[in-house]
Motif scaffolding. Structure first.
Motif, PDB file in Angstrom:
ATOM      1  N   ARG A  19       0.825  -1.216   0.000  1.00 50.08           N
ATOM      2  CA  ARG A  19       0.000   0.000   0.000  1.00 50.08           C
ATOM      3  C   ARG A  19       0.859   1.266   0.000  1.00 50.08           C
ATOM      4  O   ARG A  19       0.466   2.291  -0.582  1.00 50.08           O
ATOM      5  N   ILE A  20       2.018   1.210   0.636  1.00 49.83           N
ATOM      6  CA  ILE A  20       2.941   2.354   0.614  1.00 49.83           C
ATOM      7  C   ILE A  20       3.663   2.413  -0.729  1.00 49.83           C
ATOM      8  O   ILE A  20       3.847   3.496  -1.295  1.00 49.83           O
ATOM      9  N   VAL A  21       4.027   1.256  -1.231  1.00 49.92           N
ATOM     10  CA  VAL A  21       4.645   1.196  -2.568  1.00 49.92           C
ATOM     11  C   VAL A  21       3.701   1.798  -3.605  1.00 49.92           C
ATOM     12  O   VAL A  21       4.122   2.558  -4.492  1.00 49.92           O
ATOM     13  N   GLU A  22       2.422   1.498  -3.484  1.00 53.97           N
ATOM     14  CA  GLU A  22       1.427   2.044  -4.416  1.00 53.97           C
ATOM     15  C   GLU A  22       1.414   3.571  -4.390  1.00 53.97           C
ATOM     16  O   GLU A  22       1.350   4.233  -5.440  1.00 53.97           O
ATOM     17  N   ALA A  23       1.471   4.145  -3.190  1.00 53.03           N
ATOM     18  CA  ALA A  23       1.448   5.610  -3.078  1.00 53.03           C
ATOM     19  C   ALA A  23       2.695   6.222  -3.705  1.00 53.03           C
ATOM     20  O   ALA A  23       2.629   7.275  -4.358  1.00 53.03           O
ATOM     21  N   ILE A  24       3.840   5.586  -3.513  1.00 53.62           N
ATOM     22  CA  ILE A  24       5.073   6.087  -4.125  1.00 53.62           C
ATOM     23  C   ILE A  24       4.972   6.019  -5.644  1.00 53.62           C
ATOM     24  O   ILE A  24       5.398   6.945  -6.358  1.00 53.62           O
ATOM     25  N   GLU A  25       4.389   4.961  -6.144  1.00 51.54           N
ATOM     26  CA  GLU A  25       4.230   4.845  -7.601  1.00 51.54           C
ATOM     27  C   GLU A  25       3.218   5.851  -8.142  1.00 51.54           C
ATOM     28  O   GLU A  25       3.320   6.280  -9.299  1.00 51.54           O
ATOM     29  N   GLU A  26       2.265   6.258  -7.306  1.00 53.73           N
ATOM     30  CA  GLU A  26       1.366   7.339  -7.701  1.00 53.73           C
ATOM     31  C   GLU A  26       2.148   8.645  -7.862  1.00 53.73           C
ATOM     32  O   GLU A  26       1.908   9.417  -8.797  1.00 53.73           O
ATOM     33  N   PHE A  27       3.069   8.898  -6.951  1.00 55.04           N
ATOM     34  CA  PHE A  27       3.965  10.052  -7.119  1.00 55.04           C
ATOM     35  C   PHE A  27       4.750   9.905  -8.424  1.00 55.04           C
ATOM     36  O   PHE A  27       4.912  10.878  -9.173  1.00 55.04           O
ATOM     37  N   GLY A  28       5.198   8.704  -8.700  1.00 58.16           N
ATOM     38  CA  GLY A  28       5.935   8.466  -9.941  1.00 58.16           C
ATOM     39  C   GLY A  28       5.121   8.739 -11.185  1.00 58.16           C
ATOM     40  O   GLY A  28       5.679   9.132 -12.217  1.00 58.16           O
ATOM     41  N   TRP A  29       3.797   8.558 -11.090  1.00 54.53           N
ATOM     42  CA  TRP A  29       2.946   8.868 -12.242  1.00 54.53           C
ATOM     43  C   TRP A  29       3.126  10.325 -12.658  1.00 54.53           C
ATOM     44  O   TRP A  29       3.150  10.652 -13.849  1.00 54.53           O
ATOM     45  N   PHE A  30       3.286  11.193 -11.681  1.00 53.89           N
ATOM     46  CA  PHE A  30       3.487  12.611 -11.970  1.00 53.89           C
ATOM     47  C   PHE A  30       4.951  12.930 -12.276  1.00 53.89           C
ATOM     48  O   PHE A  30       5.246  13.686 -13.210  1.00 53.89           O
ATOM     49  N   ALA A  31       5.868  12.377 -11.474  1.00 47.65           N
ATOM     50  CA  ALA A  31       7.255  12.859 -11.463  1.00 47.65           C
ATOM     51  C   ALA A  31       8.200  12.097 -12.380  1.00 47.65           C
ATOM     52  O   ALA A  31       9.288  12.602 -12.684  1.00 47.65           O
ATOM     53  N   ARG A  32       7.814  10.900 -12.826  1.00 49.02           N
ATOM     54  CA  ARG A  32       8.755  10.086 -13.615  1.00 49.02           C
ATOM     55  C   ARG A  32       8.356   9.995 -15.075  1.00 49.02           C
ATOM     56  O   ARG A  32       8.813   9.122 -15.804  1.00 49.02           O
ATOM     57  N   ASN A  33       7.550  10.928 -15.509  1.00 49.29           N
ATOM     58  CA  ASN A  33       7.140  10.995 -16.912  1.00 49.29           C
ATOM     59  C   ASN A  33       7.776  12.244 -17.520  1.00 49.29           C
ATOM     60  O   ASN A  33       7.473  13.359 -17.104  1.00 49.29           O
ATOM     61  N   ASP A  34       8.663  12.050 -18.501  1.00 45.88           N
ATOM     62  CA  ASP A  34       9.362  13.190 -19.097  1.00 45.88           C
ATOM     63  C   ASP A  34       8.412  14.243 -19.635  1.00 45.88           C
ATOM     64  O   ASP A  34       8.714  15.445 -19.597  1.00 45.88           O
ATOM     65  N   ALA A  35       7.255  13.806 -20.125  1.00 45.93           N
ATOM     66  CA  ALA A  35       6.315  14.755 -20.718  1.00 45.93           C
ATOM     67  C   ALA A  35       5.563  15.563 -19.665  1.00 45.93           C
ATOM     68  O   ALA A  35       5.004  16.618 -19.979  1.00 45.93           O
ATOM     69  N   PHE A  36       5.562  15.076 -18.417  1.00 43.45           N
ATOM     70  CA  PHE A  36       4.768  15.730 -17.377  1.00 43.45           C
ATOM     71  C   PHE A  36       5.542  16.784 -16.597  1.00 43.45           C
ATOM     72  O   PHE A  36       4.925  17.603 -15.906  1.00 43.45           O
ATOM     73  N   VAL A  37       6.871  16.772 -16.644  1.00 44.00           N
ATOM     74  CA  VAL A  37       7.678  17.609 -15.760  1.00 44.00           C
ATOM     75  C   VAL A  37       8.596  18.528 -16.556  1.00 44.00           C
ATOM     76  O   VAL A  37       9.271  18.080 -17.494  1.00 44.00           O
ATOM     77  N   ALA A  38       8.622  19.797 -16.168  1.00 44.14           N
ATOM     78  CA  ALA A  38       9.526  20.750 -16.812  1.00 44.14           C
ATOM     79  C   ALA A  38      10.971  20.259 -16.681  1.00 44.14           C
ATOM     80  O   ALA A  38      11.418  19.936 -15.580  1.00 44.14           O
TER      81      ALA A  38
END
Length: 448
Positions: free
Chosen positions: A251-270
């Motif tokens: 459940r904690i791993v899932e939350a970290i991967e949710e952060f990754g949805w935003f932060a680990r996508n080159d198209a999503f982050v300046a």
């Protein structure tokens, strides 16, 4: 810890004595709850000295003193406040040396809980916890934060929460949203859809930076904490803080991967995902204000306008919205934040009456009418806010179904201000969430 990252460094602690109070606002004028001030006059504390020690110095001390003045004036108490940026070390020295203040102001509940367990705190009067539950928004959350086991293991309400900070915010430039036709998302599903829409429009949705010198990584922990609250019941969050739910729990791993949805996508982050760990958090919001904008949104706590370009006017040039919850999760409106808590470290009638004073609307309203104060106290008049943006933030606090204190500040320092920070840097750099959380859990086990 994060709460201290932005504190100014001060030299000697400042002490306020028993000089005659000069009240900031004239009793009887404005939308203040003056009846609660008049009721204080029934308490006679003339000749009684009350010592208070806390972390507020400089401008914050001046604001706190402006509140304390009403207690001094109404009761005749000789209340003396000492502020120090070394509070967390000094309070232990004082209590263990047999010279505690009557009242101590803790910047987070973990330290207070440790002192309660050692017998250094006096339980607050019977019924204080019930009062908090009835009168504070998300009251049970605040009561739980204020209740610890004493030296014999029996739980009591040991601290009174006063002055909150808000972290569950997303900042944006209204003009940029208006030009692009974007609306404020009301749910996490809508926020994700907006993120994808901005990319489809050929733009970049997010600015994210984790850099902070030796504390690099802490902004990611705020993201993860908010996302645990939005994907799991509060029981999971509470267990995680105590390591009753392991750091590498799925459940904690899932939350970290949710952060990754935003932060680990080159198209999503300046600057692309590789820039996240390398960008200083103080510089990361600057992309909101470039022309054309380098990003459209920035998730950060209420203090971040201090790092906006000089002359930025809120809400005209920048504004915020609540970091929303998932509609499909049905977990209400959780809020992540922090705050200060008052405890009795040397019991006296004056100390007891001072804690009661904090339960009066006027004790909140005097600071609300100035700057840098939020409160979940529902009876405090929202009309007194001098800053409409503070009032808007306070509405988020009042509408919360649950409130939880920053998790990393409640964890052991080696984890919350150590392996959690570095682990998030590793994750932002491409490491797998499971491997990162396995390592953080090992570091926690090593402390046991």
């Amino acid at each position: 810890m994060k709460r201290n990252l932005l504190a100014s460094v001060a030299g000697l602690a400042l002490v306020a004595g028993a000089a005659e109070a000069e009240l900031k606002f004239t009793p009887g004028e404005g939308a203040f709850s003056w009846d609660s001030y008049e009721a204080l006059k029934q308490v006679d504390l003339k000749g009684e000295q009350i010592t208070v020690f806390g972390p507020w110095i400089g401008a914050d001390q001046e604001l706190a003193e402006s509140v304390f003045d009403y207690f001094r004036e109404a009761t005749g108490a000789d209340l003396r406040y000492t502020g120090s940026d070394g509070f967390e070390q000094q309070i232990f020295v004082d209590v263990e040396g047999g010279s505690p203040p009557n009242v101590a102001i803790f910047p987070q509940p973990g330290l207070a809980a440790d002192m309660a367990a050692k017998g250094f705190l006096t339980p607050l009067p019977e019924g204080t916890g019930e009062w908090i539950t009835r009168n504070y928004a998300a009251g049970q959350s605040w009561t739980d934060l204020s209740t610890f086991p004493g030296p014999d293991g029996t739980e009591h309400t040991y601290v009174f929460p006063y002055k909150a900070d808000l972290k569950s915010l997303v900042w944006y430039v209204p003009e940029n949203f208006a030009d692009a036709g974007y609306e404020i998302p009301q749910t996490m599903e809508e926020l994700k859809a907006l993120t994808e829409q901005i990319v489809a429009d050929g733009e970049v949705p997010w600015c994210i930076g984790l850099g902070s010198g030796s504390a690099t990584g802490w902004p990611a922990t705020d993201w993860v904490e908010d996302l645990v609250l939005r994907t799991q019941p509060t029981e999971v969050y509470d267990g995680w803080v105590k390591n009753e739910v392991a750091f590498n729990d799925p459940r904690i791993v899932e939350a970290i991967e949710e952060f990754g949805w935003f932060a680990r996508n080159d198209a999503f982050v300046a600057g692309g995902a590789d820039s996240v760990a390398a960008t200083d958090f103080r510089d990361s919001p600057k992309g909101l204000f470039s022309s054309p904008p380098q990003c459209y949104m920035h998730r950060m706590a209420s203090f971040i306008p201090s790092f906006f370009p000089e002359g930025t006017v809120i809400p005209d040039d920048a504004d915020f919205f609540y970091f929303p919850a998932y509609a499909e999760q049905d977990l209400g409106k959780p809020v992540l934040g922090a705050g200060t808590m008052f405890a009795i470290t040397k019991d006296s009638r004056g100390a007891q009456e001072f804690i009661k004073f904090l339960q009066s609307p006027i004790a909140h309203e005097i600071w609300m009418a100035q700057v840098s104060f939020l409160t979940p106290y529902s009876a405090a008049s929202q009309e007194v806010f001098a800053d409409p943006e503070l009032r808007k933030m306070n509405e988020i606090l009042l509408q919360a179904d649950t409130f939880r204190f920053d998790a990393s500040d409640l964890m052991p320092g080696g984890v919350g201000a150590g392996s959690f920070w570095t682990g998030m840097v590793d994750y932002a750099g491409g490491a797998e969430a499971q491997a990162v959380t396995d390592e953080i859990q090992r570091s926690w086990d090593a402390l046991k």
